[in-house]
Scaffold this motif. Structure first.
Motif, PDB file in Angstrom:
ATOM      1  N   GLN A   1       0.752  13.212   1.351  1.00  0.00           N
ATOM      2  CA  GLN A   1      -0.468  12.414   1.859  1.00  0.00           C
ATOM      3  C   GLN A   1      -1.203  11.290   1.231  1.00  0.00           C
ATOM      4  N   ASP A   2      -2.311  11.071   1.798  1.00  0.00           N
ATOM      5  CA  ASP A   2      -2.824   9.503   1.019  1.00  0.00           C
ATOM      6  C   ASP A   2      -3.398  10.123  -0.300  1.00  0.00           C
TER       7      ASP A   2
ATOM      8  N   HIS B   1       6.341   7.018  -0.113  1.00  0.00           N
ATOM      9  CA  HIS B   1       4.929   6.902   0.609  1.00  0.00           C
ATOM     10  C   HIS B   1       4.070   5.643   0.314  1.00  0.00           C
TER      11      HIS B   1
ATOM     12  N   LYS C   1      -0.111   1.867   6.818  1.00  0.00           N
ATOM     13  CA  LYS C   1      -1.083   2.445   7.798  1.00  0.00           C
ATOM     14  C   LYS C   1      -2.566   2.097   7.670  1.00  0.00           C
TER      15      LYS C   1
ATOM     16  N   TRP D   1       7.492  12.394   1.555  1.00  0.00           N
ATOM     17  CA  TRP D   1       6.204  11.636   1.693  1.00  0.00           C
ATOM     18  C   TRP D   1       4.830  12.258   1.646  1.00  0.00           C
TER      19      TRP D   1
ATOM     20  N   SER E   1      -5.112   4.499   6.161  1.00  0.00           N
ATOM     21  CA  SER E   1      -5.127   4.822   4.775  1.00  0.00           C
ATOM     22  C   SER E   1      -5.908   4.406   3.904  1.00  0.00           C
TER      23      SER E   1
ATOM     24  N   GLN F   1       2.180   4.337   3.312  1.00  0.00           N
ATOM     25  CA  GLN F   1       0.581   4.305   3.181  1.00  0.00           C
ATOM     26  C   GLN F   1       0.153   2.824   3.403  1.00  0.00           C
ATOM     27  N   TYR F   2       0.848   1.910   2.792  1.00  0.00           N
ATOM     28  CA  TYR F   2       0.418   0.644   2.791  1.00  0.00           C
ATOM     29  C   TYR F   2       0.478   0.186   4.288  1.00  0.00           C
TER      30      TYR F   2
END
Length: 299
Positions: A128-129, A182, A189, A126, A192, A186-187
């Motif tokens: 980062q954004d 990821h 979070k 995974w 994000s 991320q979806y």
């Protein structure tokens, strides 16, 4: 002995009455549709909703502006936000393209993300954004095995009812462990950039006919105008207003092709004030005039 994914595809088409021609049908698993295409389609914009596309036979090439990707029997497509993607479809009567269109089950995905993060994600790929909301990921052996178990339970209504949720959970778990997991993580979070942009896109999907301003959309995302513009283009590959125009044109295509509305009515319904401008932009985008909307591919 378990069938191959390609053999499952052919068997499912026969089971669901899709063994001839092109089409898309629902299955005994809620949120899972089976599609079959038996003719080549040149590069044409098509609207993709949130979910995963699994190809069981054949291949497609997609373009998001400068980003080009191929998804086929060994790669599935993850779409975290609705996208109008220009796709080229390779298929024929002798070798039809067969696949699954799978909706996100956000309840299951969120539970899995929480469980994985509680366990620790140090060993998972995974990032980062920093990625757009669409990605192609390789079908690893665990993902492939999970897909086959999912396909098997689609051939029996009772299996689908009893085992379907479990099979979907396994499928999404293996996707989360993939190189593009990821995108799903991320979806889910809320803070994000992908999740914030997705919130705006969901609003656009419902209110596309309204006059939408950048300031309004940036406020909705909780960002400054400049930060929102930058994040939106990074996730979607289009500036916000260009994306909204593509959404309107795709919605108009659906109104004309599936509901039989004339171009002038469809134009007004999606927010155009000038039918002439609508016709001009429709032809520039799809390569065909509004009168040929029904000839544009659907999957």
């Amino acid at each position: 002995m378990a069938l191959s994914r390609q053999a499952y595809g052919e068997t499912l088409c026969e089971y669901y009455g899709l063994q001839h021609g092109s089409g898309i049908v629902g299955t005994d698993l809620p949120g899972v549709r089976l599609f079959r295409i038996e003719q080549y389609h040149k590069m044409t914009p098509q609207m993709y909703q949130q979910g995963v596309v699994v190809i069981l036979q054949g291949n497609k090439i997609g373009h998001l502006n400068e980003y080009q990707f191929r998804y086929d029997e060994e790669h599935c497509l993850i779409v975290a936000t609705p996208y109008p993607i220009a796709c080229e479809t390779f298929a024929s009567k002798a070798a039809p393209l067969i696949g699954l269109d799978i909706d996100f089950d956000l309840t299951i995905i969120q539970e899995l993300v929480d469980a994985v993060e509680q366990h620790g994600v140090a060993d998972l790929p995974w990032s980062q954004d920093s990625h757009r909301g669409v990605a192609v990921t390789a079908i690893t052996p665990p993902i492939g095995e999970g897909i086959c178990r999912l396909l098997a339970c689609m051939l029996d209504p009772l299996d689908a009812k009893v085992l379907g949720a479990q099979r979907m959970r396994e499928f999404y778990y293996q996707l989360l462990k993939s190189e593009q997991g990821h995108v799903l993580a991320q979806y889910c979070k809320q803070d994000s950039a992908l999740a914030r942009v997705a919130k705006v896109i969901n609003h656009v999907q419902v209110n596309f006919a309204d006059k939408l301003t950048i300031n309004e959309l940036a406020d909705m995302a909780g960002m400054s105008v400049s930060a929102f513009h930058r994040a939106f283009k990074h996730v979607v590959t289009d500036p916000p207003l260009q994306y909204i125009k593509k959404i309107r044109l795709n919605k108009a295509k659906t109104l004309m092709a599936q509901e039989g509305l004339p171009a002038s009515v469809a134009a007004i319904k999606v927010g155009y004030e000038s039918p002439t401008q609508f016709s001009r932009e429709f032809k520039r985008y799809f390569g065909l005039p509004p009168s040929k909307a029904a000839e544009i591919g659907y999957v």
